[in-house]
Motif scaffolding. Structure first.
Motif, PDB file in Angstrom:
ATOM      1  N   GLU A  86      41.879  31.875  36.466  1.00 13.84           N
ATOM      2  CA  GLU A  86      40.938  32.779  37.138  1.00 13.84           C
ATOM      3  C   GLU A  86      40.054  32.010  38.117  1.00 13.84           C
ATOM      4  OE1 GLU A  86      38.892  34.561  33.902  1.00 13.84           O
ATOM      5  OE2 GLU A  86      40.422  36.094  33.571  1.00 13.84           O
ATOM      6  N   LEU A  87      39.655  30.808  37.747  1.00  6.68           N
ATOM      7  CA  LEU A  87      38.831  29.984  38.626  1.00  6.68           C
ATOM      8  C   LEU A  87      39.609  29.614  39.903  1.00  6.68           C
ATOM      9  CD1 LEU A  87      36.192  28.391  39.051  1.00  6.68           C
ATOM     10  CD2 LEU A  87      37.321  26.451  37.956  1.00  6.68           C
ATOM     11  N   ILE A  88      40.872  29.258  39.771  1.00  6.70           N
ATOM     12  CA  ILE A  88      41.693  28.906  40.935  1.00  6.70           C
ATOM     13  C   ILE A  88      41.877  30.120  41.834  1.00  6.70           C
ATOM     14  CG2 ILE A  88      44.012  28.217  41.662  1.00  6.70           C
ATOM     15  CD1 ILE A  88      44.097  26.379  39.208  1.00  6.70           C
ATOM     16  N   PHE A  89      42.193  31.289  41.275  1.00  3.31           N
ATOM     17  CA  PHE A  89      42.341  32.496  42.096  1.00  3.31           C
ATOM     18  C   PHE A  89      41.024  32.890  42.755  1.00  3.31           C
ATOM     19  CE2 PHE A  89      46.275  33.621  39.563  1.00  3.31           C
ATOM     20  CZ  PHE A  89      47.123  33.493  40.645  1.00  3.31           C
ATOM     21  N   GLY A  90      39.942  32.766  42.043  1.00  7.28           N
ATOM     22  CA  GLY A  90      38.626  33.099  42.615  1.00  7.28           C
ATOM     23  C   GLY A  90      38.283  32.195  43.791  1.00  7.28           C
ATOM     24  N   MET A  91      38.535  30.894  43.638  1.00  7.69           N
ATOM     25  CA  MET A  91      38.254  29.951  44.735  1.00  7.69           C
ATOM     26  C   MET A  91      39.203  30.188  45.906  1.00  7.69           C
ATOM     27  SD  MET A  91      37.370  26.444  42.727  1.00  7.69           S
ATOM     28  CE  MET A  91      36.673  25.603  44.103  1.00  7.69           C
ATOM     29  N   ALA A  92      40.453  30.518  45.620  1.00 12.27           N
ATOM     30  CA  ALA A  92      41.406  30.809  46.686  1.00 12.27           C
ATOM     31  C   ALA A  92      40.970  32.031  47.470  1.00 12.27           C
ATOM     32  CB  ALA A  92      42.806  31.003  46.116  1.00 12.27           C
ATOM     33  N   ILE A  93      40.500  33.057  46.776  1.00 14.52           N
ATOM     34  CA  ILE A  93      40.026  34.277  47.459  1.00 14.52           C
ATOM     35  C   ILE A  93      38.800  33.958  48.308  1.00 14.52           C
ATOM     36  CG2 ILE A  93      38.980  36.539  47.074  1.00 14.52           C
ATOM     37  CD1 ILE A  93      40.913  36.869  44.693  1.00 14.52           C
ATOM     38  N   ILE A  94      37.864  33.177  47.754  1.00 17.68           N
ATOM     39  CA  ILE A  94      36.656  32.815  48.506  1.00 17.68           C
ATOM     40  C   ILE A  94      37.028  32.006  49.764  1.00 17.68           C
ATOM     41  CG2 ILE A  94      34.574  31.386  48.433  1.00 17.68           C
ATOM     42  CD1 ILE A  94      34.260  32.263  45.514  1.00 17.68           C
ATOM     43  N   LEU A  95      37.942  31.042  49.633  1.00 17.42           N
ATOM     44  CA  LEU A  95      38.371  30.250  50.788  1.00 17.42           C
ATOM     45  C   LEU A  95      39.094  31.101  51.823  1.00 17.42           C
ATOM     46  CD1 LEU A  95      39.558  26.941  49.079  1.00 17.42           C
ATOM     47  CD2 LEU A  95      37.542  27.282  50.517  1.00 17.42           C
ATOM     48  N   PHE A  96      39.919  32.059  51.342  1.00 18.90           N
ATOM     49  CA  PHE A  96      40.617  32.938  52.280  1.00 18.90           C
ATOM     50  C   PHE A  96      39.627  33.823  53.030  1.00 18.90           C
ATOM     51  CE2 PHE A  96      42.724  36.947  53.357  1.00 18.90           C
ATOM     52  CZ  PHE A  96      43.702  36.459  54.210  1.00 18.90           C
ATOM     53  N   VAL A  97      38.646  34.341  52.341  1.00 16.18           N
ATOM     54  CA  VAL A  97      37.627  35.180  52.995  1.00 16.18           C
ATOM     55  C   VAL A  97      36.846  34.342  54.012  1.00 16.18           C
ATOM     56  CG1 VAL A  97      35.485  36.478  52.585  1.00 16.18           C
ATOM     57  CG2 VAL A  97      37.465  36.861  51.136  1.00 16.18           C
ATOM     58  N   ALA A  98      36.493  33.103  53.663  1.00 15.97           N
ATOM     59  CA  ALA A  98      35.778  32.236  54.596  1.00 15.97           C
ATOM     60  C   ALA A  98      36.639  31.959  55.827  1.00 15.97           C
ATOM     61  CB  ALA A  98      35.387  30.932  53.910  1.00 15.97           C
TER      62      ALA A  98
END
Length: 106
Positions: free
Chosen positions: A5-17
């Motif tokens: 979940e942490l990896i997916f959350g960070m991936a989503i945050i990086l994609f949004v950025a």
């Protein structure tokens, strides 16, 4: 929160950025882009500036040549004036000498 979940959350945050950055770049590029008509105008102004600089350079060259020519003429005229003044001085000296000789004979 587990590791996945942490990896997916960070991936989503990086994609949004990334998406926000790309969108901001696109907006900036869209509003600051120079239209084709303005580009033609800029090229015309650049050409006119180039021609004006060439004309200025030609004028400077002409004025330098003219200044050298006039300085030469002035020096020649001054030399002629000095020669004329020396001739006049010599003539006056000779006249005074002849007057003294003439008065001595009388």
């Amino acid at each position: 929160m587990n590791r996945t979940e942490l990896i997916f959350g960070m991936a989503i945050i990086l994609f949004v950025a990334f998406a926000l950055g790309w969108f901001a770049y696109w907006l900036m590029h869209r509003f600051t882009r120079v239209p084709g008509a303005d580009t033609g105008e800029l090229e015309r102004l650049a050409q006119a500036l180039h021609e004006a600089e060439e004309t200025r350079d030609e004028a400077i060259t002409y004025l330098q040549q003219r200044e050298a020519e006039l300085a030469n003429r002035i020096s020649q005229t001054e030399a002629e004036l000095r020669a004329a003044m020396d001739g006049l001085r010599n003539a006056r000296t000779e006249i005074e000498h002849l007057r003294t000789q003439l008065s001595a004979r009388r």
